[in-house]
Design a protein around this motif. Sequence first.
Motif, PDB file in Angstrom:
ATOM      1  N   CYS A  58      25.325  56.092  80.900  1.00  0.00           N
ATOM      2  CA  CYS A  58      26.407  57.050  80.539  1.00  0.00           C
ATOM      3  C   CYS A  58      26.719  57.639  81.983  1.00  0.00           C
ATOM      4  CB  CYS A  58      25.158  57.956  79.702  1.00  0.00           C
ATOM      5  SG  CYS A  58      23.918  58.887  80.810  1.00  0.00           S
TER       6      CYS A  58
ATOM      7  N   CYS B 256      23.380  56.460  86.465  1.00  0.00           N
ATOM      8  CA  CYS B 256      23.161  55.050  84.817  1.00  0.00           C
ATOM      9  C   CYS B 256      24.383  54.185  84.761  1.00  0.00           C
ATOM     10  CB  CYS B 256      23.343  56.231  83.711  1.00  0.00           C
ATOM     11  SG  CYS B 256      22.947  55.307  82.218  1.00  0.00           S
TER      12      CYS B 256
ATOM     13  N   CYS C 110      16.948  56.737  84.306  1.00  0.00           N
ATOM     14  CA  CYS C 110      17.821  57.845  82.208  1.00  0.00           C
ATOM     15  C   CYS C 110      17.137  59.495  82.466  1.00  0.00           C
ATOM     16  CB  CYS C 110      19.499  57.890  82.487  1.00  0.00           C
ATOM     17  SG  CYS C 110      20.740  58.418  82.259  1.00  0.00           S
TER      18      CYS C 110
ATOM     19  N   CYS D 240      19.730  59.690  78.672  1.00  0.00           N
ATOM     20  CA  CYS D 240      19.728  58.703  77.493  1.00  0.00           C
ATOM     21  C   CYS D 240      18.510  57.228  77.609  1.00  0.00           C
ATOM     22  CB  CYS D 240      21.741  57.263  77.791  1.00  0.00           C
ATOM     23  SG  CYS D 240      21.689  56.540  78.979  1.00  0.00           S
TER      24      CYS D 240
HETATM   25 ZN   LIG Z   1      22.039  56.981  81.205  1.00  0.00          ZN
END
Ligand SMILES: [Zn+2]
Length: 164
Positions: A138, A135, A103, A106
């Motif tokens: 997030c 993800c 990701c 994040c």
């Molecule tokens: Zn993420």
Amino acid sequence: MTKDLSIQWKRDDYVSISGTIDEHANFDALLSRRTDILYIDLKDINRINSSGVRKWVNAIEKLEDVELHYINCACPVVDQLSMVPEFIGKKCSVESFDAEYVCETCNNTQIFTLVVGYDIEPGLKSYLDGPEKFCQKCKNKLEFNHNPDSYLFFLSKLSKKRKK
Ligand SMILES: [Zn+2]
């Protein structure tokens, strides 16, 4: 970290192989039983070196009459599937394999087990990207964390027709 090779029969037609495949690999336990169909679970293989590849190819050749199904192939296994055509025997199919995603929002990395014929089609001429994944933290779209062209190359050689 290396870990000794371990071969564990879960059922008559299902064997789980874990650890490191290198020059010390001994596949006697894999060759000790005869079945028509054999599912080989490769989820916990953590490393394969070039001597290990030769040992694997030799062992698989001895199982040439067996319909082999590789399942849950870990990332080090997938690298070999794509680099060494002989790693997949003649009567062998790959049912599912791991891929790493990252990701960019994040920095979370996640491993997904992709099912051939469900998450991703076999038999395409080229692979430009992995299947879309999101993800878990997030919810943003993840990036496929391999070069799809080389990592997924083995899929090109698998037949499109899936038998159930
Ligand atoms: Zn993420």
